[in-house]
Design a protein around this motif. Structure first.
Motif: not given
Length: 274
Positions: A205-206, A237-238, A262-263, A268-274
């Motif tokens: 993904k990166i 580990k994201n 990048i984190y 965002a791609l995973r659908g979770e808050a950073g």
């Protein structure tokens, strides 16, 4: 307390009763593969990519099992519904199967298990300290169950006050036992090793991000003395900042701006808050 379930060869069984026989090659010789993905609010994350890698690993390890991708997906969604775990990790293990002589591949056993998992966002700020070590994994492009070297080195990690290992082969960086490695140059190029590694899904993904210059290239161990940032990536580990390698502080010892950006993109791609 509600019963949690696992799946063995398509059959749902209570997790505390889930077993395979001791003559399975996974027990006798450590022969098998797995893949692991997360669910966020009941939704599997990057499931197609994880299943594609699972089947690739199975083919490389000569493990032929009866479930096709659609059948596995159906089982996975049934397991998520049955266990009612919104945020979790799901592991699919394909074993070497029951072997009469303890050496020949049998009919693989397919084991699917689910456990609660929530990413600890505080770990991003804490970062990680790595210890370099010369080692090259066998069949490095296959996600096998063989973590012998990494587990063997755990006492040395504690002695060196490090959190994880960074493998290199003849001075060329490869990967961590359970994560891919990236460095950021002073020109803000993001570079990740290209050979002799397991190509992770987060890594993939990166590499597709257009906002950054991300390259696959050799990284030599001596280059790590003069880099701006570093981070590792995996499903669990994201994107995790590397703040020290072999006791040497990376950058200013804090998560850098490129790593942080990048984190946030991956979250965002995973659908979770950073």
């Amino acid at each position: 307390m509600s019963t949690e379930y696992a799946i063995i060869n398509g059959e749902f069984v209570p997790k505390n009763e889930a077993t395979i026989r001791m003559n399975d090659l996974s027990i006798q010789r450590g022969y098998g593969i797995f893949d692991y993905f997360r669910t966020i609010q009941y939704q599997p994350v990057f499931l197609d990519e994880h299943l594609a890698r699972l089947y690739y690993s199975a083919e490389k390890m000569r493990l032929t099992f009866e479930h096709n991708s659609d059948q596995l997906k159906e089982l996975i969604y049934q397991l998520i519904q049955k266990n009612d775990l919104p945020d979790s990790g799901i592991r699919i293990t394909i074993t070497g199967g029951y072997s009469g002589d303890g050496y020949s591949i049998g009919k693989p056993n397919v084991v699917i298990e689910q456990n609660p998992f929530g990413f600890n966002k505080e770990s991003f700020e804490k970062g990680i300290r790595l210890m370099s070590y010369g080692h090259q994994r066998q069949l490095s492009d296959v996600k096998t169950i063989d973590y012998l070297q990494a587990i063997y080195l755990q006492p040395l990690l504690k002695e060196k006050q490090a959190d994880d290992i960074l493998y290199h082969h003849q001075g060329i960086i490869t990967e961590c036992p359970r994560a891919n490695f990236f460095m950021v140059t002073h020109d803000e190029e993001v570079i990740t090793p290209s050979e002799n590694i397991l190509k992770g899904i987060t890594r993939k993904k990166i590499l597709s991000l257009k906002e950054f210059t991300v390259l696959e290239s050799e990284i030599h161990l001596n280059e790590l003395k003069d880099i701006k940032e570093a981070f590792i990536t995996s499903t669990t580990k994201n994107v995790l900042p590397v703040l020290q390698i072999d006791g040497l502080t990376i950058g200013d010892g804090k998560p850098g701006p490129v790593t942080t950006a990048i984190y946030q993109k991956i979250c965002a791609l995973r659908g979770e808050a950073g």
